[in-house]
Design an enzyme around this catalytic site. Structure first.
Site, PDB file in Angstrom:
ATOM      1  N   ASP A   1     -22.425  74.062 -30.890  1.00 28.77           N
ATOM      2  CA  ASP A   1     -22.555  73.377 -32.184  1.00 28.77           C
ATOM      3  C   ASP A   1     -21.401  72.415 -32.463  1.00 28.77           C
ATOM      4  O   ASP A   1     -21.029  72.186 -33.605  1.00 28.77           O
ATOM      5  CB  ASP A   1     -22.634  74.393 -33.352  1.00 28.77           C
ATOM      6  N   GLU A   2     -20.851  71.848 -31.420  1.00 23.78           N
ATOM      7  CA  GLU A   2     -19.700  70.949 -31.599  1.00 23.78           C
ATOM      8  C   GLU A   2     -20.132  69.548 -32.021  1.00 23.78           C
ATOM      9  O   GLU A   2     -19.290  68.746 -32.436  1.00 23.78           O
ATOM     10  CB  GLU A   2     -18.903  70.826 -30.275  1.00 23.78           C
TER      11      GLU A   2
ATOM     12  N   GLY B   1     -25.117  66.668 -29.545  1.00 21.00           N
ATOM     13  CA  GLY B   1     -26.342  65.871 -29.708  1.00 21.00           C
ATOM     14  C   GLY B   1     -26.023  64.466 -30.172  1.00 21.00           C
ATOM     15  O   GLY B   1     -26.519  63.478 -29.616  1.00 21.00           O
TER      16      GLY B   1
ATOM     17  N   ASN C   1     -33.226  77.752 -27.363  1.00 20.25           N
ATOM     18  CA  ASN C   1     -32.197  78.324 -28.236  1.00 20.25           C
ATOM     19  C   ASN C   1     -31.212  77.230 -28.662  1.00 20.25           C
ATOM     20  O   ASN C   1     -30.392  77.454 -29.545  1.00 20.25           O
ATOM     21  CB  ASN C   1     -31.448  79.478 -27.545  1.00 20.25           C
TER      22      ASN C   1
ATOM     23  N   HIS D   1     -29.937  70.668 -31.043  1.00 19.72           N
ATOM     24  CA  HIS D   1     -29.087  69.482 -31.057  1.00 19.72           C
ATOM     25  C   HIS D   1     -29.543  68.535 -32.170  1.00 19.72           C
ATOM     26  O   HIS D   1     -30.676  68.076 -32.159  1.00 19.72           O
ATOM     27  CB  HIS D   1     -29.133  68.771 -29.701  1.00 19.72           C
ATOM     28  N   THR D   2     -28.661  68.285 -33.112  1.00 20.56           N
ATOM     29  CA  THR D   2     -29.011  67.448 -34.254  1.00 20.56           C
ATOM     30  C   THR D   2     -28.653  66.002 -33.960  1.00 20.56           C
ATOM     31  O   THR D   2     -27.540  65.710 -33.542  1.00 20.56           O
ATOM     32  CB  THR D   2     -28.242  67.900 -35.507  1.00 20.56           C
TER      33      THR D   2
ATOM     34  N   THR E   1     -30.767  84.499 -30.224  1.00 17.83           N
ATOM     35  CA  THR E   1     -31.639  83.653 -31.045  1.00 17.83           C
ATOM     36  C   THR E   1     -33.080  84.175 -31.014  1.00 17.83           C
ATOM     37  O   THR E   1     -33.941  83.635 -31.677  1.00 17.83           O
ATOM     38  CB  THR E   1     -31.649  82.201 -30.527  1.00 17.83           C
TER      39      THR E   1
ATOM     40  N   VAL F   1     -16.580  61.080 -37.828  1.00 25.30           N
ATOM     41  CA  VAL F   1     -16.319  61.290 -39.251  1.00 25.30           C
ATOM     42  C   VAL F   1     -17.603  61.368 -40.082  1.00 25.30           C
ATOM     43  O   VAL F   1     -17.581  61.203 -41.296  1.00 25.30           O
ATOM     44  CB  VAL F   1     -15.389  60.174 -39.804  1.00 25.30           C
TER      45      VAL F   1
HETATM   46  P1  GDP Z   1     -24.788  70.389 -31.018  1.00 24.70           P
HETATM   47  O1  GDP Z   1     -25.687  71.535 -30.743  1.00 24.70           O
HETATM   48  O2  GDP Z   1     -23.497  70.455 -30.272  1.00 24.70           O
HETATM   49  O3  GDP Z   1     -25.468  69.068 -30.857  1.00 24.70           O
HETATM   50  O4  GDP Z   1     -24.361  70.488 -32.535  1.00 24.70           O
HETATM   51  P2  GDP Z   1     -25.313  70.819 -33.794  1.00 24.70           P
HETATM   52  O5  GDP Z   1     -26.337  69.777 -33.908  1.00 24.70           O
HETATM   53  O6  GDP Z   1     -25.750  72.214 -33.747  1.00 24.70           O
HETATM   54  O7  GDP Z   1     -24.263  70.756 -34.971  1.00 24.70           O
HETATM   55  C1  GDP Z   1     -23.542  69.644 -35.303  1.00 24.70           C
HETATM   56  C2  GDP Z   1     -23.846  69.257 -36.745  1.00 24.70           C
HETATM   57  O8  GDP Z   1     -22.831  68.433 -37.239  1.00 24.70           O
HETATM   58  C3  GDP Z   1     -25.114  68.456 -36.896  1.00 24.70           C
HETATM   59  O9  GDP Z   1     -25.712  68.761 -38.135  1.00 24.70           O
HETATM   60  C4  GDP Z   1     -24.631  67.011 -36.877  1.00 24.70           C
HETATM   61  O10 GDP Z   1     -25.483  66.115 -37.573  1.00 24.70           O
HETATM   62  C5  GDP Z   1     -23.343  67.150 -37.601  1.00 24.70           C
HETATM   63  N1  GDP Z   1     -22.287  66.229 -37.215  1.00 24.70           N
HETATM   64  C6  GDP Z   1     -21.992  65.754 -35.972  1.00 24.70           C
HETATM   65  N2  GDP Z   1     -20.868  64.998 -36.025  1.00 24.70           N
HETATM   66  C7  GDP Z   1     -20.451  65.029 -37.315  1.00 24.70           C
HETATM   67  C8  GDP Z   1     -19.320  64.485 -37.996  1.00 24.70           C
HETATM   68  O11 GDP Z   1     -18.458  63.826 -37.437  1.00 24.70           O
HETATM   69  N3  GDP Z   1     -19.229  64.753 -39.339  1.00 24.70           N
HETATM   70  C9  GDP Z   1     -20.137  65.488 -40.009  1.00 24.70           C
HETATM   71  N4  GDP Z   1     -19.944  65.707 -41.322  1.00 24.70           N
HETATM   72  N5  GDP Z   1     -21.207  66.016 -39.405  1.00 24.70           N
HETATM   73  C10 GDP Z   1     -21.349  65.796 -38.077  1.00 24.70           C
END
Ligand code: GDP
Length: 424
Positions: free
Chosen positions: A12-13, A16, A37, A40-41, A129, A414
């Site tokens: 969740d870093e 995506g 599981n 990626h957002t 999950t 950001v």
């Molecule tokens: P992934 O599984 O590594 O892709 O990460 P997730 O999608 O589970 O979680 C990352 C969340 O942080 C998502 O809701 C993104 O839209 C959001 N996000 C990513 N980069 C940033 C950022 O720089 N700032 C903010 N506020 N949200 C972010």
């Protein structure tokens, strides 16, 4: 050039977003491990999307997306995911999506086993999950998997395979869990219904990617989860069931003879962790709730509230090392803008001794965080697009972390939008 975008922490870093952004310089984006599981957002000009199985390159017309042999694929879920994206104008065809014939299918009985086993474990559960991932990887290594290529077998051949597998599976369903057995007809109907829709995408990905790599195409490997969830190098047994690290990318993608040329590690400006297991830097109470709210830290795949904590130098340095990261992205720096003093976990105390080496097993369970505080900036940085626009304290925080983990921070993000990224 072969690049990998991987997680440095517990997942969740914000991988995506970075894959979506960097897919601009890629011809091919490959998911090489895991299953649905993942969550990626991606937020781009088409809207907000959560991808569970599809690689994050699907939003770019000229990018080919590959699901590698290292993945486990719930084909019913995949049909749904493709359908939902199509409804929103994302074009997915066998031209821009290729699925390895060696990828293992995550079957309905894997999902059932996952749920039954977590329930049996009760308060000792892994925090799965519940999407069948651990049971299907277990079957893969017990050589009891059904692979994508099996969908092309004549019905009677596939049926015999399913029936043989169920003979064994049902002993477990009945004997271990006292649950209803699975029937061959039910499973065959499921395979037929969803398999027929997926078959056009299935091919020999090793051949395709091998040719692409040879002709110098830009290939991007997209990881799921982070280093601390790797089955070998993570917080076992509270890990995922696959190798998530960069070194595994060419293997899980289908081109084991190649090496990754460049690894970009994605690391959050603070820590989050979904599910169970040791999480040394964990915050609790109001302090945790404030950070959770600020970062909207709820699982993308499950909606579960994420455990939160300050940036963990010990865990992240270890993550950087096992990923072999060349450069880093520090994500969600905007989230901690509200903090007056920013806590950072700079070392662990294990049995009265201070260490910066990430421990395993019982030593990790007993580790306590050593916290230092840095000055906050207390201003909105979400509109900053250049390093020079960031407040001094924010730059100092980035520099501090860069030095602490010993790897260059190339990008700072950001905001969730595609352009909310600062090249340092
Ligand atoms: P992934 O599984 O590594 O892709 O990460 P997730 O999608 O589970 O979680 C990352 C969340 O942080 C998502 O809701 C993104 O839209 C959001 N996000 C990513 N980069 C940033 C950022 O720089 N700032 C903010 N506020 N949200 C972010």
């Amino acid at each position: 050039m072969l690049r990998a975008v991987v997680g440095i922490n517990w997942g969740d870093e914000g991988k995506g977003k970075m894959v979506d952004m960097l897919s601009e310089i890629s011809d091919i984006v490959v998911r090489y491990q895991g299953g649905n599981n993942a969550g990626h957002t991606v937020v781009n000009d088409m809207g907000k999307f959560i991808l569970n199985l599809l690689p994050c390159g699907v939003f770019r017309k000229d990018v080919v997306n590959v699901m590698g042999n290292g993945m486990v694929v719930d084909i019913a879920h995949l049909v749904g995911e493709i359908g939902r994206l199509r409804e929103r104008g994302v074009d997915i065809t066998p031209k821009n999506l290729k699925i390895s014939d060696r990828a293992v299918i995550c079957m309905p009985y894997h999902v059932r086993t996952d749920i039954l086993e977590e329930e049996r474990l009760a308060d000792k559960k892994y925090g799965s999950t519940r999407r069948g991932i651990s049971p299907v990887y277990g079957d893969k290594y017990m050589k009891k998997g059904i692979r994508m290529g099996d969908l092309f077998e004549p019905d009677d051949v596939l049926k015999e395979k399913v029936s043989d597998l169920l003979e064994y599976k049902n002993l477990i369903f009945k004997g271990v869990y006292g649950a209803e057995p699975n029937t061959t007809d039910e499973i065959m109907d499921w395979l037929k219904k969803y398999g027929d829709e997926i078959k056009p995408y299935v091919c020999d990905v090793t051949e395709y990617l091998g040719n692409a790599a040879k002709s110098g195409k830009n290939i991007m490997f997209e990881a799921q989860l982070g280093a601390l969830r790797d089955i070998d190098f993570g917080i076992y047994p509270y890990t995922s069931s696959s190798n998530v690290i960069s070194a595994y990318a060419p293997i899980g993608a289908g081109i084991p003879g190649y090496k990754v040329d460049y690894t970009l590690g994605i690391m959050k400006a603070y820590s989050t962790c979904v599910g169970e297991g040791p999480f040394t830097c964990e915050m609790f109470g109001d302090e945790a709730e404030e950070l959770r709210q600020a970062g909207q830290e709820y699982g993308a795949a499950t909606g579960r509230p994420r455990r939160v904590g300050p940036f963990d130098v010990v865990a992240s340095s270890y993550g950087v090392k096992v990923q072999g990261a060349d450069e880093l992205t520090l994500t969600k720096l905007d989230t901690i803008s509200y903090m007056k003093k920013i806590p950072v976990c700079v070392a662990y105390d294990v049995d009265g001794e201070r260490t910066t080496v990430f421990p395993t097993g019982g030593r990790l369970n007993r580790a306590k965080p050593v916290i230092e505080y840095l000055d906050g900036w207390r201003s909105d940085i979400s509109k900053c697009r250049k390093a020079s626009e960031l407040p001094k304290e924010a730059l100092d925080y980035v520099k501090f972390i860069e030095k602490a983990v010993g790897c260059k921070i190339k990008y700072v993000t950001v905001g969730p939008e595609r352009d909310a990224c600062i090249e340092m």
